[in-house]
Write an enzyme that holds these catalytic residues in place. Structure first.
Site, PDB file in Angstrom:
ATOM      1  N   GLY A   1       2.974  30.009 -18.102  1.00 41.06           N
ATOM      2  CA  GLY A   1       2.513  29.408 -16.865  1.00 41.06           C
ATOM      3  C   GLY A   1       3.617  28.726 -16.075  1.00 41.06           C
ATOM      4  CG  HIS A   2       2.335  26.578 -12.588  1.00 41.75           C
ATOM      5  ND1 HIS A   2       1.510  26.587 -11.510  1.00 41.75           N
ATOM      6  CD2 HIS A   2       1.745  25.769 -13.494  1.00 41.75           C
ATOM      7  CE1 HIS A   2       0.476  25.804 -11.733  1.00 41.75           C
ATOM      8  NE2 HIS A   2       0.601  25.295 -12.939  1.00 41.75           N
ATOM      9  CG  ASN A   3       6.434  23.616 -12.594  1.00 42.71           C
ATOM     10  OD1 ASN A   3       5.551  24.013 -11.831  1.00 42.71           O
ATOM     11  ND2 ASN A   3       7.598  23.144 -12.172  1.00 42.71           N
TER      12      ASN A   3
END
Length: 344
Positions: A239-241
């Site tokens: 996922g993001h980050n």
């Protein structure tokens, strides 16, 4: 290739007939003309029944074999080396740009770069020396691809993606797609779902390898980062980050939710699920299908189960029903003995 010639190449010692060898195979599926290997005496029966013409065995193997033997220090490593000898040569990707490729004039191509058919590279992207970019790859604007990287067919690098040196991206990898980010509000009593812009990038360190059809989301802001020498299997979702410090492994169908930090030297086994906004300490292993809802500080180096817990705790829970059954049986036997003593 004669077994004696192969033994010399592998630094081993041939025992038995100097047979002709042409391929490698596992002990169970090997055929005459094949080379196989075994390093563990517990598999002696597989060695005894193999149809291979020659088997790689360690120096201290005493159980014999029904075929020729090459004794080597590490049979597993030697078999890998032999397989490379027997394998057909890899497809040659000579430097040059296929005439069907579409490359923006602003793109900077390094020396000895190969660009395959129907690949698209958009403006202001930089491709390092010696890269191989195969057919039908899409590389968006403002990307950077480090020297010696190999990108297999149908990989997508969305805008701004940064790839280190010596990276391998297998077929269907998707880097820099939007992460799962939405705000829910209410308007006139009805829910309204608003998309949160995903404005960051994905960055890969040197020596990263990513398996087929794995996806890594771009950051909401900042970067999603996969550190150097990390190896990611097929069908993984990151996922993001998310931040992976490096030298870690993430196995097939695992999922890592947004903003989680994974330390150095971690191993995330197949189908494990890791919640968002938590930290996994250096050297921790997350077992197959484990669900990790909270941070792991490294006091326990291997967790399993859902929710994830130590092997000791999981064993206690798993064995409890059997222990209860045994206790009941013991109690029944004890009651029978008491009744027998009463009647005596």
């Amino acid at each position: 290739m004669k077994a004696s010639e192969l033994a010399e190449k592998l630094g081993g010692v041939l025992e038995g007939a100097d047979v002709e060898l042409s391929a490698c195979g596992g002990l169970e599926e090997a055929r005459p003309g094949d080379l196989s290997f075994c390093k563990d005496p517990k598999h002696v029966k597989l060695v005894e029944t193999t149809k291979a013409s020659c088997v790689l065995l360690p120096p201290d193997w005493t159980q014999g074999a029904p075929c020729s033997i090459i004794r080597v220090a590490d049979p597993n490593h030697a078999c890998m080396a032999a397989a490379a000898i027997f394998a057909p040569p890899a497809p040659e990707r000579a430097p040059g740009v296929h005439p069907t490729a579409i490359i923006d004039p602003s793109v900077k191509l390094g020396a000895n770069v190969h660009v395959g058919a129907y690949t698209i590279i958009e403006k202001n992207t930089v491709i390092g020396d010696g890269c191989v970019i195969e057919a039908q790859v899409f590389i968006g604007e403002n990307c950077v691809v480090g020297a010696g990287t190999h990108i297999y067919p149908q990989v997508t690098l969305r805008e701004g993606t940064k790839v280190g040196r010596g990276v391998i991206l297998h077929c269907g990898v998707r880097l820099g797609g939007d992460g799962y980010g939405y705000n829910t509000t209410f308007e006139n009593g009805m829910p309204k779902i608003e998309k949160i812009p995903q404005l960051g990038i994905v960055e890969l360190g040197d020596g990263v390898e990513i398996g087929s059809n794995t996806t890594i989301d771009r950051a909401r802001i900042g970067r999603t980062y996969i550190g150097p020498m990390t190896k990611i299997d097929n069908l993984v979702q990151i996922g993001h980050n998310v931040k992976v410090a490096g030298y870690s492994g993430i196995i097939a169908q695992a999922g890592v939710a947004g903003s989680t930090q994974i330390g150095t030297g971690c191993l995330i086994w197949a189908q494990a699920g890791i919640s968002g906004h938590i930290k996994i300490a250096d050297g921790v292993q997350v077992g197959p299908q484990a669900g990790v809802p909270q941070s792991l500080d490294g006091s326990i180096k291997y967790v399993i189960g859902a929710p994830a817990m130590s092997m000791k705790d999981m064993a206690a829970i798993t064995l409890s029903p059997k222990m209860i059954q045994k206790t009941r049986a013991d109690l029944k036997a004890l009651k029978a003995e008491v009744e027998a003593l009463k009647k005596a």
